[in-house]
Design a protein around this motif. Structure first.
Motif, PDB file in Angstrom:
ATOM      1  N   ALA A   1     -60.579 -17.174  -6.556  1.00  0.00           N
ATOM      2  CA  ALA A   1     -59.124 -18.349  -6.682  1.00  0.00           C
ATOM      3  C   ALA A   1     -58.482 -17.282  -6.908  1.00  0.00           C
ATOM      4  N   SER A   2     -58.393 -16.415  -7.976  1.00  0.00           N
ATOM      5  CA  SER A   2     -57.300 -15.588  -8.556  1.00  0.00           C
ATOM      6  C   SER A   2     -56.916 -14.549  -8.270  1.00  0.00           C
ATOM      7  N   ARG A   3     -58.045 -14.055  -7.225  1.00  0.00           N
ATOM      8  CA  ARG A   3     -57.839 -13.047  -6.334  1.00  0.00           C
ATOM      9  C   ARG A   3     -57.111 -13.627  -5.408  1.00  0.00           C
ATOM     10  N   ASN A   4     -57.467 -14.445  -4.856  1.00  0.00           N
ATOM     11  CA  ASN A   4     -56.384 -15.281  -3.400  1.00  0.00           C
ATOM     12  C   ASN A   4     -54.923 -15.498  -4.295  1.00  0.00           C
ATOM     13  N   PHE A   5     -54.590 -16.042  -5.793  1.00  0.00           N
ATOM     14  CA  PHE A   5     -53.598 -15.654  -5.932  1.00  0.00           C
ATOM     15  C   PHE A   5     -52.944 -14.468  -6.017  1.00  0.00           C
ATOM     16  N   ALA A   6     -53.282 -13.721  -6.273  1.00  0.00           N
ATOM     17  CA  ALA A   6     -53.236 -12.166  -5.927  1.00  0.00           C
ATOM     18  C   ALA A   6     -52.274 -11.788  -4.692  1.00  0.00           C
ATOM     19  N   ASN A   7     -52.951 -11.767  -3.965  1.00  0.00           N
ATOM     20  CA  ASN A   7     -53.079 -12.142  -2.856  1.00  0.00           C
ATOM     21  C   ASN A   7     -51.474 -12.580  -2.280  1.00  0.00           C
ATOM     22  N   LYS A   8     -51.506 -13.716  -2.579  1.00  0.00           N
ATOM     23  CA  LYS A   8     -50.332 -14.398  -2.712  1.00  0.00           C
ATOM     24  C   LYS A   8     -48.837 -14.105  -2.765  1.00  0.00           C
ATOM     25  N   LEU A   9     -49.171 -13.061  -4.047  1.00  0.00           N
ATOM     26  CA  LEU A   9     -48.239 -12.990  -4.718  1.00  0.00           C
ATOM     27  C   LEU A   9     -47.074 -11.339  -3.849  1.00  0.00           C
ATOM     28  N   TRP A  10     -48.752 -10.681  -3.456  1.00  0.00           N
ATOM     29  CA  TRP A  10     -48.270  -9.930  -3.278  1.00  0.00           C
ATOM     30  C   TRP A  10     -48.144  -9.945  -1.917  1.00  0.00           C
ATOM     31  N   ASN A  11     -48.391 -10.990  -0.472  1.00  0.00           N
ATOM     32  CA  ASN A  11     -47.211 -11.545   0.343  1.00  0.00           C
ATOM     33  C   ASN A  11     -46.225 -12.069   0.554  1.00  0.00           C
ATOM     34  N   ALA A  12     -46.147 -12.241  -0.745  1.00  0.00           N
ATOM     35  CA  ALA A  12     -44.534 -12.682  -0.665  1.00  0.00           C
ATOM     36  C   ALA A  12     -43.850 -11.602  -1.262  1.00  0.00           C
ATOM     37  N   THR A  13     -44.336 -11.206  -1.814  1.00  0.00           N
ATOM     38  CA  THR A  13     -43.204  -9.712  -1.790  1.00  0.00           C
ATOM     39  C   THR A  13     -42.576  -8.992  -1.234  1.00  0.00           C
ATOM     40  N   ARG A  14     -44.330  -9.083  -0.171  1.00  0.00           N
ATOM     41  CA  ARG A  14     -43.807  -8.615   1.113  1.00  0.00           C
ATOM     42  C   ARG A  14     -42.591  -9.022   2.205  1.00  0.00           C
ATOM     43  N   PHE A  15     -42.693 -10.254   2.188  1.00  0.00           N
ATOM     44  CA  PHE A  15     -41.894 -11.219   2.805  1.00  0.00           C
ATOM     45  C   PHE A  15     -40.474 -10.807   2.348  1.00  0.00           C
ATOM     46  N   ALA A  16     -40.481 -10.852   0.663  1.00  0.00           N
ATOM     47  CA  ALA A  16     -39.509  -9.973   0.290  1.00  0.00           C
ATOM     48  C   ALA A  16     -38.579  -9.384   0.191  1.00  0.00           C
ATOM     49  N   LEU A  17     -39.532  -7.974   0.526  1.00  0.00           N
ATOM     50  CA  LEU A  17     -39.458  -6.864   1.258  1.00  0.00           C
ATOM     51  C   LEU A  17     -38.128  -6.484   2.243  1.00  0.00           C
ATOM     52  N   ILE A  18     -38.910  -7.349   3.097  1.00  0.00           N
ATOM     53  CA  ILE A  18     -39.258  -7.407   4.487  1.00  0.00           C
ATOM     54  C   ILE A  18     -37.174  -7.853   4.908  1.00  0.00           C
ATOM     55  N   ASN A  19     -36.906  -8.587   4.048  1.00  0.00           N
ATOM     56  CA  ASN A  19     -35.720  -9.289   4.249  1.00  0.00           C
ATOM     57  C   ASN A  19     -34.890  -8.355   3.213  1.00  0.00           C
ATOM     58  N   LEU A  20     -34.866  -8.193   1.936  1.00  0.00           N
ATOM     59  CA  LEU A  20     -34.147  -7.339   1.233  1.00  0.00           C
ATOM     60  C   LEU A  20     -33.850  -5.704   1.347  1.00  0.00           C
ATOM     61  N   ASP A  21     -34.648  -5.377   2.866  1.00  0.00           N
ATOM     62  CA  ASP A  21     -34.464  -3.746   2.649  1.00  0.00           C
ATOM     63  C   ASP A  21     -32.860  -3.139   2.719  1.00  0.00           C
ATOM     64  N   ASP A  22     -31.982  -4.039   3.238  1.00  0.00           N
ATOM     65  CA  ASP A  22     -30.671  -3.735   3.313  1.00  0.00           C
ATOM     66  C   ASP A  22     -29.590  -3.816   1.861  1.00  0.00           C
ATOM     67  N   GLN A  23     -30.803  -4.181   1.055  1.00  0.00           N
ATOM     68  CA  GLN A  23     -29.796  -4.946  -0.521  1.00  0.00           C
ATOM     69  C   GLN A  23     -29.677  -3.861  -1.309  1.00  0.00           C
ATOM     70  N   LYS A  24     -28.459  -3.396  -1.836  1.00  0.00           N
ATOM     71  CA  LYS A  24     -28.424  -2.732  -3.163  1.00  0.00           C
ATOM     72  C   LYS A  24     -28.266  -3.923  -4.167  1.00  0.00           C
ATOM     73  N   ASN A  25     -29.943  -2.682  -4.722  1.00  0.00           N
ATOM     74  CA  ASN A  25     -30.754  -4.101  -6.252  1.00  0.00           C
ATOM     75  C   ASN A  25     -30.018  -4.966  -7.297  1.00  0.00           C
ATOM     76  N   GLN A  26     -29.223  -3.300  -7.326  1.00  0.00           N
ATOM     77  CA  GLN A  26     -28.687  -3.537  -8.357  1.00  0.00           C
ATOM     78  C   GLN A  26     -28.058  -4.450  -8.576  1.00  0.00           C
ATOM     79  N   ASN A  27     -26.819  -5.054  -7.722  1.00  0.00           N
ATOM     80  CA  ASN A  27     -26.782  -6.038  -6.808  1.00  0.00           C
ATOM     81  C   ASN A  27     -26.744  -7.910  -6.742  1.00  0.00           C
ATOM     82  N   LEU A  28     -28.388  -7.721  -6.890  1.00  0.00           N
ATOM     83  CA  LEU A  28     -28.873  -8.593  -5.951  1.00  0.00           C
ATOM     84  C   LEU A  28     -29.232  -9.716  -6.714  1.00  0.00           C
ATOM     85  N   ASP A  29     -29.229 -10.052  -7.466  1.00  0.00           N
ATOM     86  CA  ASP A  29     -29.027 -11.233  -8.931  1.00  0.00           C
ATOM     87  C   ASP A  29     -27.309 -11.802  -9.520  1.00  0.00           C
ATOM     88  N   LYS A  30     -25.992 -10.908  -8.428  1.00  0.00           N
ATOM     89  CA  LYS A  30     -25.324 -11.578  -9.126  1.00  0.00           C
ATOM     90  C   LYS A  30     -24.882 -12.677  -7.524  1.00  0.00           C
TER      91      LYS A  30
END
Length: 929
Positions: free
Chosen positions: A607-636
């Protein structure tokens, strides 16, 4: 654009491989942390000091689940403290394990037909160091696989040069303070290792034995009593009896006090004495007294000036005082003594008797109380000082119930026998002046305690002349002596001006199991009290045991251990660590780890490994959508321009930040893991990511610029994910380090492990908003359940009516209509007040209620109403039968009074569930009329 050149081995499409590889990820970051000295602190750098010295595993050890659990807890604590900006030292090391190593080596020599005496001390120790260099590093390599964030450059070994110097210094200082003495006393003797062992190295085991009753003839009896009957579980020791004791108040024997007995098989005349220690209500009220082989008898002997007759050798065989039984093993002698007494008609009876027998923890054989000349530490002065510290709240035990256990142990404590008849260990820094006793060591040989042989010889010459000859004591110190110095000797003591000692001592936290509070914790506090005048750690976090799938204590003897390395190979280190910590229901509680021994699998770790996979896939989803962003300004971003869903997730993020920090600080580590899991899986992955997908995909084909709403969604997504990874890092360090680098694009020499804890934004907290979104999510779940109950196809879109009298909820629902339609496959979602709903025309529908919200699903023309009604009526009939059956059982007084409590509780719970199901079905049927 994120600079992907800063990262390594990341596909450009999404910044992370499609599949999470825990072993590769963990190996890479363990290597990077160590090569870059990520956890090598500098006392000259900023940050308040925080230090932990790890409990040193035995150099003979291999990783077991207890190590894994302890490591996961310690590493969670120290990684969190680093994120808080502390200057953290987590110091590793191993213990030389005197008895264990010597046992291994002597077994090897035995196979070669040799003994250690054949080799001589120097060659034996040379062989021991060779073994240590070859095999002693296994446990360290295994600990590294757990991702331990310790400073390996400061690794210590209890026999290294610095710690050996500290041990000698401690011995000498204790001796000079009058706290160490040498004398002949009764000790626990292990015949297997031929060494004394302390009370704490003895394990009491319940055994099925016998109680033998013997008759001792009275010499020249002038009464009608010709014999006294005694009972014993150890007949072989009667050969060393020097008296029989009775209680002076016992009317049966008062007149016999002072009379004489003949000791059977030996013929020795022994007295009948009076002693209040004797329980006149136990057995016959007559107790055989063997001062040389029983601690209680030793005390009686001291009170009455009785002789001490040893009948056993240190190898567990009978000596010349045993007469005809000389040379027999103690257990063979037991049988022979019983048989001889039977032949003489003095065996009265034998009865089965279950009793506790002390076993040597290392030798695994029953210990034998024996008279032996040993070195002892006076414990009362040391314990008294610790008691005074405890009155000041030092140390603080978590949970605090262990403070009472510790306090109780500090009272009525026996002196500590610290000498061991071994060669591997710290040799006692005492030299016998053998030239004064014919070049032999006997009890009367004078001795000199000194730090070195040179110092000892100088003192000897001054006292006994230049022709003096000295010889160092052959014995070594109890392993726990050096372990007692561990928190300060590892930091440079006795040099109290050393940089590490001045900056990091006393340490902050000790994390250990309850089973060594006496072995280790108390000895460290006592040693620190006498040498540093401080308690060596502020907090003592006591954790429970990891129990097996049947809730049994794991042990070698039971053969029910679970190899953590098997689970690491299958699921990854982070999955095991997270599973162990998340299972903790409260500080100090045992945890149960499910495990299938046929397949070497664990649903909990999976179950913990499944949680790790969930986080992995969520981060991949974020990266696909953030690819054209400048990371230093993203949290502003401008908070006032955010959508309600953004404000909701930021409120949840701030609340989780505060709760998690508080839990980490107060050692509620299991609660921290559970809270982060719920936030990450439910709030972030299941809800927020689903809510922003529509916004992220809402692209205007006529424009190359992204909308403000898209920019805001991406900014909030980045902030929430990056903060979440930092908060999760103490629990899942490798995974979060990998995902954080993928998200931020920082190079591999900039570590998440060394980042600051996310800022807590109290102004983001909005409890009403969180409650409203909880109701929104409940409505979505309810719509999905009603669709399933109606038998609608996944692609089938249906109208939905949402009815509430709560204005704030209605506002949330109205702003979320598009999200509700997407997430529930709905069309024409109507939000109505309670009054507006009363104006609706009659219809066939399914309805449900969640809090202050009613969900209505019009189904006329969409499903077969008669078929649905028939199915619901079957469910109604089933629920009614179940209720009748359960009510019948619970109305049966015999069942309620005699059935196990848990069975009755389960029955009541099933009744509540059946009644709830009945009400639900009745509600559904109403809508079909």
């Amino acid at each position: 654009m994120i600079d992907r050149a800063k990262t390594t081995n990341f596909p450009e499409s999404a910044g992370l491989p499609k599949t999470y590889d825990p072993i590769g990820t963990e190996n890479r970051w363990q290597r990077a942390w160590e090569e870059n000295g990520a956890f090598k602190p500098d006392p000259n750098k900023p940050g308040d000091p925080f230090s932990i010295v790890i409990p040193p595993p035995n150099v003979t050890g291999s990783l077991h689940m207890g190590h894994a659990f302890n490591t996961a807890l310690i590493d969670t604590i120290v990684r969190y403290q680093r994120l808080q900006g502390k200057n953290v030292l987590c110091l590793p090391g191993t213990d030389h394990a005197s008895i264990a190593v010597q046992t291994i080596l002597e077994k090897q020599l035995k196979e070669e037909g040799l003994t250690r005496r054949d080799l001589g001390r120097s060659s034996f120790l040379e062989k021991a160091w060779e073994w240590k260099e070859k095999s002693g590093g296994r446990i360290v390599d295994q600990l590294k696989r757990l991702g331990y964030s310790v400073d390996w450059s400061r690794e210590r070994f209890t026999l290294d040069e610095g710690l050996s110097k500290a041990v000698s210094e401690a011995f000498v200082r204790l001796y000079e303070k009058g706290l160490i003495y040498r004398g002949e006393y009764l000790v626990n003797w292990c015949p297997a290792s031929c060494s004394a062992v302390s009370d704490l190295e003895v394990e009491m085991k319940e055994v099925d034995g016998y109680l033998w009753h013997f008759q001792y003839p009275i010499v020249n009896s002038s009464s009608d009593i010709n014999f006294l009957e005694v009972a014993t579980t150890r007949p072989e020791t009667m050969l060393g009896d020097v008296a029989v004791a009775v209680n002076p108040l016992d009317e049966r024997y008062k007149h016999l006090i002072g009379e004489k007995l003949t000791l059977p098989l030996v013929g020795r005349t022994i007295p009948i004495i009076a002693d209040h220690h004797v329980d006149q209500n136990f057995g016959t009220g007559c107790v055989k007294v063997t001062p040389a082989h029983d601690p209680n008898d030793f005390d009686i002997g001291q009170r009455h000036g009785l002789p001490q007759i040893t009948v056993m050798t240190k190898k567990g065989t009978m000596n010349n005082n045993a007469g005809q039984f000389e040379g027999l093993d103690r257990f063979e002698a037991r049988k022979a003594v019983v048989e001889s007494l039977k032949d003489e008609g003095l065996l009265k009876k034998i009865e089965p008797y279950k009793h506790s027998v002390p076993f040597s923890d290392r030798g695994k054989v029953p210990v034998e109380p024996l008279l032996s000349t040993q070195w002892f530490v006076k414990m009362d002065p040391l314990a008294n000082k610790c008691s005074k510290f405890l009155e000041e709240g030092k140390p603080q035990f978590i949970p605090n119930r262990w403070g009472k256990v510790y306090k109780d142990w500090l009272t009525d404590i026996r002196d500590w026998c610290i000498s061991r008849q071994l060669w591997w260990g710290h040799r006692i820094p005492a030299w016998f002046v053998i030239s004064e006793t014919g070049n032999k060591v006997i009890n009367e040989t004078p001795y000199i305690v000194a730090r070195t042989e040179v110092e000892a010889m100088k003192i000897a010459k001054e006292k006994y002349g230049n022709s003096v000859e000295i010889e160092q004591d052959e014995d070594v110190l109890d392993t726990w002596f050096s372990s007692g110095l561990w928190p300060f000797s590892t930091l440079g003591w006795p040099d109290e001006n050393s940089t590490d000692f001045r900056f990091w001592y006393p340490t902050n936290t000790l994390v250990t199991g309850f089973d060594i509070i006496f072995f280790w914790v108390a000895r460290m506090t006592m040693m620190a009290g006498v040498f540093t005048d401080q308690i060596p750690f502020s907090d003592v976090y006591i954790h429970g045991l990891v129990r097996d799938e049947q809730n049994r204590k794991m042990s070698k003897s039971a053969g029910n251990g679970i190899d953590p390395l098997l689970l690491i190979d299958r699921y990854g280190t982070d999955a095991l660590r997270f599973a162990l910590v998340r299972e903790v229901a409260g500080a100090g509680q045992d945890i149960r780890l499910d495990y299938d021994r046929k397949s070497n699998t664990s649903l909990t770790v999976e179950a913990s490994r499944n949680f790790a996979n969930k986080l992995w896939n969520a981060t991949r989803f974020a990266l696909i959508n953030l690819d054209d962003q400048k990371n230093q300004n993203l949290d502003k971003f401008d908070y006032t321009q955010l959508q309600l869903s953004d404000k909701w997730i930021l409120s949840r993020l701030s609340r989780v930040n505060s709760e998690t920090s508080n839990r980490y600080e107060n050692y509620a580590l299991g609660e921290a893991a559970k809270g982060l899991y719920e936030f990450a899986w439910n709030d972030f992955c299941d809800w927020y990511l689903e809510l922003i997908k529509r916004r992220l995909n809402n692209v205007d084909s006529s424009s190359t610029e992204e909308s403000l709403d898209q920019q805001l969604a991406k900014s909030v997504l980045y902030k929430v994910l990056s903060d979440l990874l930092i908060m999760l890092h103490p629990l899942m360090p490798h995974l979060t380090e990998e995902l954080w680098h993928g998200l931020t694009g920082f190079s591999e020499d900039q570590f998440l492990a060394l980042q600051p804890w996310p800022t807590f934004n109290e102004e983001d907290l909005n409890e009403d908003l969180e409650n409203s979104f909880s109701e929104l999510f409940a409505s979505i779940r309810l719509i999905r359940n009603l669709r399933a109950e109606a038998g609608l196809k996944p692609s089938q879109k249906v109208p939905v009516l949402l009815v509430s009298g709560k204005s704030t909820l209605i506002n949330i629902l109205k702003t979320s209509i598009n999200d509700i339609e997407v997430l529930t496959k709905a069309k024409d979602v109507q939000i109505l007040t309670t009054q507006e709903a009363k104006l609706l025309p009659p219809m066939k529908f399914l309805a449900g209620v969640s809090g202050e919200l009613e969900v209505v699903l019009p189904i006329e023309g969409l499903v077969d109403i008669n078929s649905l009604r028939s199915r619901l009526e079957k469910d109604l009939n089933k629920a009614q039968k179940e209720i009748a059956n359960l009510n019948g059982r619970l109305s049966n007084k015999n069942f309620v009074d005699k059935a196990p409590t848990e069975v009755v509780s389960q029955c009541r719970e099933k009744l509540r569930e059946a009644e709830a199901q009945l009400r639900l079905v009745q509600q559904r049927l109403v809508g079909l009329d």
